[in-house]
Design an enzyme around this catalytic site. Structure first.
Site, PDB file in Angstrom:
ATOM      1  N   GLY A   1      10.133   8.488   8.339  1.00 38.73           N
ATOM      2  CA  GLY A   1       8.738   8.218   8.694  1.00 38.73           C
ATOM      3  C   GLY A   1       8.557   6.872   9.380  1.00 38.73           C
ATOM      4  O   GLY A   1       9.526   6.155   9.658  1.00 38.73           O
TER       5      GLY A   1
ATOM      6  N   GLY B   1      -0.544  -3.015   3.832  1.00 40.00           N
ATOM      7  CA  GLY B   1      -1.923  -2.797   4.265  1.00 40.00           C
ATOM      8  C   GLY B   1      -1.910  -1.711   5.333  1.00 40.00           C
ATOM      9  O   GLY B   1      -1.120  -0.765   5.265  1.00 40.00           O
ATOM     10  N   TYR B   2      -2.766  -1.861   6.325  1.00 37.84           N
ATOM     11  CA  TYR B   2      -2.827  -0.864   7.417  1.00 37.84           C
ATOM     12  C   TYR B   2      -1.726  -1.180   8.432  1.00 37.84           C
ATOM     13  O   TYR B   2      -1.784  -2.178   9.133  1.00 37.84           O
ATOM     14  CB  TYR B   2      -4.218  -0.855   8.043  1.00 37.84           C
ATOM     15  CG  TYR B   2      -5.214  -0.150   7.136  1.00 37.84           C
ATOM     16  CD1 TYR B   2      -5.486   1.201   7.309  1.00 37.84           C
ATOM     17  CD2 TYR B   2      -5.812  -0.812   6.069  1.00 37.84           C
ATOM     18  CE1 TYR B   2      -6.355   1.876   6.447  1.00 37.84           C
ATOM     19  CE2 TYR B   2      -6.673  -0.148   5.196  1.00 37.84           C
ATOM     20  CZ  TYR B   2      -6.944   1.197   5.400  1.00 37.84           C
ATOM     21  OH  TYR B   2      -7.788   1.857   4.537  1.00 37.84           O
TER      22      TYR B   2
ATOM     23  N   GLN C   1     -10.421   7.964  -0.513  1.00 40.23           N
ATOM     24  CA  GLN C   1      -9.028   8.108  -0.946  1.00 40.23           C
ATOM     25  C   GLN C   1      -8.891   8.058  -2.475  1.00 40.23           C
ATOM     26  O   GLN C   1      -8.018   7.365  -2.994  1.00 40.23           O
ATOM     27  CB  GLN C   1      -8.158   6.990  -0.352  1.00 40.23           C
ATOM     28  CG  GLN C   1      -7.864   7.154   1.132  1.00 40.23           C
ATOM     29  CD  GLN C   1      -6.663   6.311   1.544  1.00 40.23           C
ATOM     30  OE1 GLN C   1      -6.649   5.111   1.301  1.00 40.23           O
ATOM     31  NE2 GLN C   1      -5.676   6.927   2.161  1.00 40.23           N
TER      32      GLN C   1
ATOM     33  N   ILE D   1       2.013  10.886   1.401  1.00 44.92           N
ATOM     34  CA  ILE D   1       1.101  11.603   2.298  1.00 44.92           C
ATOM     35  C   ILE D   1      -0.339  11.188   2.004  1.00 44.92           C
ATOM     36  O   ILE D   1      -0.622  10.610   0.954  1.00 44.92           O
ATOM     37  CB  ILE D   1       1.212  13.140   2.120  1.00 44.92           C
ATOM     38  CG1 ILE D   1       0.883  13.560   0.665  1.00 44.92           C
ATOM     39  CG2 ILE D   1       2.602  13.637   2.511  1.00 44.92           C
ATOM     40  CD1 ILE D   1       0.721  15.070   0.486  1.00 44.92           C
ATOM     41  N   THR D   2      -1.219  11.494   2.943  1.00 49.26           N
ATOM     42  CA  THR D   2      -2.662  11.321   2.694  1.00 49.26           C
ATOM     43  C   THR D   2      -3.367  12.673   2.855  1.00 49.26           C
ATOM     44  O   THR D   2      -2.931  13.514   3.649  1.00 49.26           O
ATOM     45  CB  THR D   2      -3.317  10.346   3.700  1.00 49.26           C
ATOM     46  OG1 THR D   2      -2.994  10.764   5.034  1.00 49.26           O
ATOM     47  CG2 THR D   2      -2.872   8.919   3.491  1.00 49.26           C
TER      48      THR D   2
ATOM     49  N   GLN E   1      -9.938   2.755  -1.966  1.00 48.83           N
ATOM     50  CA  GLN E   1     -10.448   2.927  -0.598  1.00 48.83           C
ATOM     51  C   GLN E   1     -11.388   4.122  -0.559  1.00 48.83           C
ATOM     52  O   GLN E   1     -11.038   5.204  -1.051  1.00 48.83           O
ATOM     53  CB  GLN E   1      -9.283   3.130   0.389  1.00 48.83           C
ATOM     54  CG  GLN E   1      -9.673   3.615   1.778  1.00 48.83           C
ATOM     55  CD  GLN E   1     -10.596   2.657   2.518  1.00 48.83           C
ATOM     56  OE1 GLN E   1     -10.470   1.431   2.415  1.00 48.83           O
ATOM     57  NE2 GLN E   1     -11.546   3.214   3.263  1.00 48.83           N
ATOM     58  N   PHE E   2     -12.543   3.890   0.011  1.00 47.24           N
ATOM     59  CA  PHE E   2     -13.509   4.962   0.267  1.00 47.24           C
ATOM     60  C   PHE E   2     -12.770   6.156   0.879  1.00 47.24           C
ATOM     61  O   PHE E   2     -12.017   5.994   1.832  1.00 47.24           O
ATOM     62  CB  PHE E   2     -14.530   4.409   1.270  1.00 47.24           C
ATOM     63  CG  PHE E   2     -15.701   5.283   1.545  1.00 47.24           C
ATOM     64  CD1 PHE E   2     -16.911   5.040   0.907  1.00 47.24           C
ATOM     65  CD2 PHE E   2     -15.602   6.325   2.459  1.00 47.24           C
ATOM     66  CE1 PHE E   2     -18.004   5.831   1.189  1.00 47.24           C
ATOM     67  CE2 PHE E   2     -16.699   7.128   2.721  1.00 47.24           C
ATOM     68  CZ  PHE E   2     -17.903   6.888   2.085  1.00 47.24           C
TER      69      PHE E   2
ATOM     70  N   TYR F   1      -5.296   9.269  -3.169  1.00 50.40           N
ATOM     71  CA  TYR F   1      -4.253   8.344  -2.714  1.00 50.40           C
ATOM     72  C   TYR F   1      -4.315   7.026  -3.503  1.00 50.40           C
ATOM     73  O   TYR F   1      -3.290   6.498  -3.946  1.00 50.40           O
ATOM     74  CB  TYR F   1      -4.469   8.098  -1.223  1.00 50.40           C
ATOM     75  CG  TYR F   1      -3.416   7.298  -0.507  1.00 50.40           C
ATOM     76  CD1 TYR F   1      -2.302   7.932   0.037  1.00 50.40           C
ATOM     77  CD2 TYR F   1      -3.553   5.923  -0.313  1.00 50.40           C
ATOM     78  CE1 TYR F   1      -1.339   7.203   0.739  1.00 50.40           C
ATOM     79  CE2 TYR F   1      -2.606   5.195   0.383  1.00 50.40           C
ATOM     80  CZ  TYR F   1      -1.504   5.838   0.914  1.00 50.40           C
ATOM     81  OH  TYR F   1      -0.564   5.115   1.618  1.00 50.40           O
TER      82      TYR F   1
HETATM   83  N1  CAA Z   1     -17.907   2.162   2.231  1.00 48.85           N
HETATM   84  C1  CAA Z   1     -19.156   2.679   2.064  1.00 48.85           C
HETATM   85  N2  CAA Z   1     -19.649   3.683   2.813  1.00 48.85           N
HETATM   86  C2  CAA Z   1     -18.853   4.193   3.743  1.00 48.85           C
HETATM   87  C3  CAA Z   1     -17.530   3.713   3.961  1.00 48.85           C
HETATM   88  C4  CAA Z   1     -17.089   2.646   3.166  1.00 48.85           C
HETATM   89  N3  CAA Z   1     -15.857   2.124   3.305  1.00 48.85           N
HETATM   90  N4  CAA Z   1     -16.983   4.426   4.942  1.00 48.85           N
HETATM   91  C5  CAA Z   1     -17.899   5.336   5.339  1.00 48.85           C
HETATM   92  N5  CAA Z   1     -19.033   5.194   4.614  1.00 48.85           N
HETATM   93  C6  CAA Z   1     -20.245   5.958   4.710  1.00 48.85           C
HETATM   94  C7  CAA Z   1     -20.636   6.116   6.168  1.00 48.85           C
HETATM   95  O1  CAA Z   1     -21.388   4.992   6.597  1.00 48.85           O
HETATM   96  C8  CAA Z   1     -21.435   7.393   6.148  1.00 48.85           C
HETATM   97  O2  CAA Z   1     -22.726   7.086   5.660  1.00 48.85           O
HETATM   98  P1  CAA Z   1     -23.994   7.900   6.208  1.00 48.85           P
HETATM   99  O3  CAA Z   1     -23.711   9.351   5.902  1.00 48.85           O
HETATM  100  O4  CAA Z   1     -25.111   7.310   5.435  1.00 48.85           O
HETATM  101  O5  CAA Z   1     -24.028   7.614   7.671  1.00 48.85           O
HETATM  102  C9  CAA Z   1     -20.754   8.244   5.086  1.00 48.85           C
HETATM  103  O6  CAA Z   1     -20.018   7.323   4.265  1.00 48.85           O
HETATM  104  C10 CAA Z   1     -19.837   9.268   5.718  1.00 48.85           C
HETATM  105  O7  CAA Z   1     -18.730   8.581   6.367  1.00 48.85           O
HETATM  106  P2  CAA Z   1     -17.866   9.262   7.467  1.00 48.85           P
HETATM  107  O8  CAA Z   1     -18.716   9.576   8.671  1.00 48.85           O
HETATM  108  O9  CAA Z   1     -16.666   8.432   7.693  1.00 48.85           O
HETATM  109  O10 CAA Z   1     -17.469  10.675   6.766  1.00 48.85           O
HETATM  110  P3  CAA Z   1     -16.393  11.725   7.226  1.00 48.85           P
HETATM  111  O11 CAA Z   1     -16.581  12.901   6.355  1.00 48.85           O
HETATM  112  O12 CAA Z   1     -16.392  11.908   8.702  1.00 48.85           O
HETATM  113  O13 CAA Z   1     -14.988  11.021   6.875  1.00 48.85           O
HETATM  114  C11 CAA Z   1     -13.251  10.082   5.609  1.00 48.85           C
HETATM  115  C12 CAA Z   1     -14.641  10.737   5.562  1.00 48.85           C
HETATM  116  C13 CAA Z   1     -12.208  11.122   6.051  1.00 48.85           C
HETATM  117  C14 CAA Z   1     -12.912   9.634   4.203  1.00 48.85           C
HETATM  118  C15 CAA Z   1     -13.294   8.914   6.597  1.00 48.85           C
HETATM  119  O14 CAA Z   1     -14.300   8.018   6.208  1.00 48.85           O
HETATM  120  C16 CAA Z   1     -12.002   8.156   6.696  1.00 48.85           C
HETATM  121  O15 CAA Z   1     -11.044   8.604   7.312  1.00 48.85           O
HETATM  122  N6  CAA Z   1     -11.957   6.953   6.116  1.00 48.85           N
HETATM  123  C17 CAA Z   1     -10.788   6.114   6.152  1.00 48.85           C
HETATM  124  C18 CAA Z   1      -9.936   6.386   4.940  1.00 48.85           C
HETATM  125  C19 CAA Z   1      -8.726   5.509   4.991  1.00 48.85           C
HETATM  126  O16 CAA Z   1      -8.796   4.286   5.057  1.00 48.85           O
HETATM  127  N7  CAA Z   1      -7.540   6.128   4.955  1.00 48.85           N
HETATM  128  C20 CAA Z   1      -6.323   5.386   5.031  1.00 48.85           C
HETATM  129  C21 CAA Z   1      -5.260   6.294   5.580  1.00 48.85           C
HETATM  130  S1  CAA Z   1      -3.784   5.417   5.984  1.00 48.85           S
HETATM  131  C22 CAA Z   1      -3.166   4.992   4.509  1.00 48.85           C
HETATM  132  O17 CAA Z   1      -3.579   5.419   3.485  1.00 48.85           O
HETATM  133  C23 CAA Z   1      -2.018   4.039   4.547  1.00 48.85           C
HETATM  134  C24 CAA Z   1      -2.266   2.913   3.636  1.00 48.85           C
HETATM  135  O18 CAA Z   1      -1.622   2.836   2.598  1.00 48.85           O
HETATM  136  C25 CAA Z   1      -3.208   1.871   4.002  1.00 48.85           C
END
Ligand code: CAA
Length: 248
Positions: free
Chosen positions: A13, A185-186, A151, A92-93, A148-149, A154
């Site tokens: 990966g 981190g990211y 997750q 995985i996520t 994390q919002f 995860y």
């Molecule tokens: N805190 C508070 N509110 C939040 C927020 C946060 N961090 N993020 C989004 N929101 C709110 C938005 O403002 C939105 O509010 P409204 O409906 O009032 O407008 C609501 O939540 C919906 O948000 P989205 O439009 O983002 O919703 P979605 O259904 O399209 O997506 C999600 C949801 C898939 C979880 C998406 O937010 C996302 O991908 N988030 C990132 C998750 C993330 O960081 N993943 C890391 C992957 S990589 C990894 O994991 C490696 C590692 O170790 C770091």
């Protein structure tokens, strides 16, 4: 290839490949593991790595299967050599709000990211105990430390890895084995680049260093923990996150 063996799960990966390269550069024979759905890509990966000057062995094992992990570790011990380093990097996520999360997305993340650590570690542990030597390095995440919002699955699995690390470190400290975790981190890998661009840019804007990390920055930390310089470090977590989450 050297005769000291390092086993890296998820070794093909984004982060795993760099960890494999680092440990190979440090003189280890690296066995990178992948699971059945990805195994067909491994020939291509081996060739690409060879062109870059690295010789790797690849083994197939689904980390969610205790039996498959046990068989693979035994195969490596029998045919390659003693596993001195285990890096649990397979992960995985399946992101989404908890209210929308299917049980299957909870199970997939917990069984890969957390059960996988148990399955692999338990499989190498008897070998390490019999030699009174070994290094176990678990690749967790900043999101296991801070949540994390989107997750819950995860973050729970990655936080669980920390508990596992701290508990096992105490159990095996007198046996010449260290157990630590690294919390990236990211990092700019396919996993992170798959996040919606707008959301990703927003996440990056919250990082004090204002950039994503590089896979080599994780690999360097793993290389350090695997080295003699880290002999007295066990039960620790090393964050590598550009300042995104600070704690002591
Ligand atoms: N805190 C508070 N509110 C939040 C927020 C946060 N961090 N993020 C989004 N929101 C709110 C938005 O403002 C939105 O509010 P409204 O409906 O009032 O407008 C609501 O939540 C919906 O948000 P989205 O439009 O983002 O919703 P979605 O259904 O399209 O997506 C999600 C949801 C898939 C979880 C998406 O937010 C996302 O991908 N988030 C990132 C998750 C993330 O960081 N993943 C890391 C992957 S990589 C990894 O994991 C490696 C590692 O170790 C770091």
């Amino acid at each position: 290839m050297g005769n000291k063996v390092a086993l890296v799960t998820g070794g093909l990966g984004g982060i795993g490949s760099e960890i494999s390269r680092k440990l190979s550069s440090n003189g280890y024979t690296v066995v990178a593991t992948t699971f059945n759905k990805e195994i067909e890509k491994s020939d291509e990966w081996i060739v690409a790595q060879k062109k870059a000057g690295y010789d790797f062995l690849v083994e197939e094992a689904d980390v969610t299967s205790f039996e498959a992990c046990g068989e693979m570790v035994k195969r490596v011990e029998d045919t390659v050599g003693p596993v001195e380093i285990l890096v649990n990097c397979a992960g995985i996520t399946r992101d989404g709000f908890l209210k929308n999360m299917d049980e299957s997305n909870w199970d997939a993340v917990l069984s890969t990211n957390l059960d996988g650590v148990f399955n692999m570690t338990k499989s190498v542990l008897d070998f390490m105990l019999s030699r009174q030597s070994g290094r176990i390095i678990n690749i967790s995440s900043v999101n296991g430390q801070r949540g994390q919002f989107g997750q819950t699955n995860y973050s729970a699995a990655k936080a669980g890895m920390h508990g596992f690390t701290m508990a096992l470190a105490q159990e095996v400290a007198r046996k010449g084995i260290t157990v630590n975790s690294v919390s990236p981190g990211y990092i700019a890998t396919n996993m992170v680049m798959a996040i919606d661009e707008e959301i990703r840019n927003d996440l990056v804007s919250q990082i004090p260093m204002q950039r994503m990390g590089k896979p080599t920055e994780i690999a360097n930390t793993v290389g350090f923990l695997a080295s003699d310089q880290a002999d007295y470090i066990t039960g620790a977590n090393i964050p590598v996150n550009g300042g995104l989450f600070t704690s002591f």
